[in-house]
Design an enzyme around this catalytic site. Sequence first.
Site, PDB file in Angstrom:
ATOM      1  N   CYS A   5      -7.079   2.600  -0.057  1.00  0.00           N
ATOM      2  CA  CYS A   5      -5.843   2.435  -0.816  1.00  0.00           C
ATOM      3  C   CYS A   5      -6.174   2.598  -2.297  1.00  0.00           C
ATOM      4  CB  CYS A   5      -5.209   1.065  -0.567  1.00  0.00           C
ATOM      5  SG  CYS A   5      -3.788   0.740  -1.648  1.00  0.00           S
ATOM      6  N   CYS A  14      -5.786  -0.648  -4.536  1.00  0.00           N
ATOM      7  CA  CYS A  14      -6.617  -1.840  -4.313  1.00  0.00           C
ATOM      8  C   CYS A  14      -7.830  -1.822  -5.243  1.00  0.00           C
ATOM      9  CB  CYS A  14      -7.099  -1.891  -2.868  1.00  0.00           C
ATOM     10  SG  CYS A  14      -5.839  -2.398  -1.681  1.00  0.00           S
ATOM     11  N   HIS A  71      -3.355  -6.207  -1.073  1.00  0.00           N
ATOM     12  CA  HIS A  71      -2.695  -5.109  -0.359  1.00  0.00           C
ATOM     13  C   HIS A  71      -1.538  -5.581   0.519  1.00  0.00           C
ATOM     14  CE1 HIS A  71      -2.629  -1.023   1.345  1.00  0.00           C
ATOM     15  NE2 HIS A  71      -2.481  -1.583   2.535  1.00  0.00           N
ATOM     16  N   ASN A  79      11.236   0.658  -3.629  1.00  0.00           N
ATOM     17  CA  ASN A  79      11.530   1.013  -2.246  1.00  0.00           C
ATOM     18  C   ASN A  79      10.585   0.209  -1.371  1.00  0.00           C
ATOM     19  OD1 ASN A  79      13.424   3.042  -2.985  1.00  0.00           O
ATOM     20  ND2 ASN A  79      11.729   4.424  -3.418  1.00  0.00           N
ATOM     21  N   HIS A 126       1.028  -0.672  -0.133  1.00  0.00           N
ATOM     22  CA  HIS A 126       0.582  -1.648  -1.128  1.00  0.00           C
ATOM     23  C   HIS A 126       1.788  -2.051  -1.984  1.00  0.00           C
ATOM     24  CE1 HIS A 126      -2.856  -3.287  -3.653  1.00  0.00           C
ATOM     25  NE2 HIS A 126      -1.789  -3.533  -4.397  1.00  0.00           N
ATOM     26  N   HIS A 128       4.443  -2.445  -4.494  1.00  0.00           N
ATOM     27  CA  HIS A 128       4.628  -1.797  -5.789  1.00  0.00           C
ATOM     28  C   HIS A 128       6.084  -1.396  -5.966  1.00  0.00           C
ATOM     29  CE1 HIS A 128       4.422   1.775  -3.177  1.00  0.00           C
ATOM     30  NE2 HIS A 128       5.000   2.451  -4.166  1.00  0.00           N
ATOM     31  N   GLN A 146       8.548   1.177  -8.995  1.00  0.00           N
ATOM     32  CA  GLN A 146       8.413   2.359  -9.826  1.00  0.00           C
ATOM     33  C   GLN A 146       9.339   2.276 -11.029  1.00  0.00           C
ATOM     34  OE1 GLN A 146       7.944   6.222  -7.673  1.00  0.00           O
ATOM     35  NE2 GLN A 146       8.519   5.031  -5.862  1.00  0.00           N
TER      36      GLN A 146
END
EC number: 2.7.7.12
Length: 326
Positions: free
Chosen positions: A31, A34, A89, A129, A140, A142, A144
Amino acid sequence: MSELRFNPLLRDWTIVASNRQHRPHLPKDYCPFCPGSGKVPDHYTVWKYDNDFPALSPNPSEPDPVETSLYKAKKAYGKCEVILYSPDHYQTLPQLSVDHITELVRLWTDRFRELAEDPRHEYVMIFENRGEECGVTMPHPHGQIYAYSYLPLKIKTELDSCKLHYKETGHCLICDMNEEEKAFARRIVTENEHFLAYIPYFTDYPYGVFIVSKSHKTALTDFSSEEKRSLAAILKEVTGAMDFLYDRLFPYMMVVHQRPVNGEDVEDYYHFHIEFYPPLRARDKIKYYASSEMGAWAAANPRAVEETAPELREALKRFLAKEGRS
């Protein structure tokens, strides 16, 4: 290659981002978000990462040479950033502490402020999303940020409606919505000193929560430290309630609606809020946007929100009990 193509029917721009076809699905043994990947610091709480496959760029390429007098195109100027919520993660938003989410809100604020300084940016959208149902390829945790060089049509429509309401009544439309929802009460999910969360009367998603500031403010940069912590707390509660609704990771699209940047002053009539678009209508059933919704923008909600809001309130009680806050 990315470019903007003008849609003369809607008077809006379409982002053509063919480079995003090559963005990867996450390998099972690696990932990039990470610690230890070489892509991010070995130690961080929250982190801003420039998107490797941006739809908008501060150094955009020239559009394809197919423009005509009718079909206009322009460079896809802007910025796309990834905001990492945690080095863990598997730790999603409702599992983070309020202190941790407050750091996330501060990072959102810093990025909004910095991206607003570019005079070519017109709108800065913070969003997340979550879940495979929303097309997530990198699990992971997150979100945007997109900084657009134009005002997207939905935002423009919302601003125009708020402006018209203010012209007709002298009131902020979203302040009036808050009062309507507080008076009715049954659609409210939770609230704290500075924010109110409800499933509004008109939403087209069964669990389409709005989080709205109680005070009339237009952007994250207007909030005090105390208000940012209150926002963090209500984000944790709302997303935690969603996960406890069906005892599963609850997919959603979350979008922060703030004032435009480098444009008209909207302080009198616009109001900060966060909109959720969760696609589930039951534990294993999706509320699809099908032909009528997409072709006519004729929104259709398969359930009355006076039924779904109490379900989410009950799920919140279970989430708070698990947190030891019942």
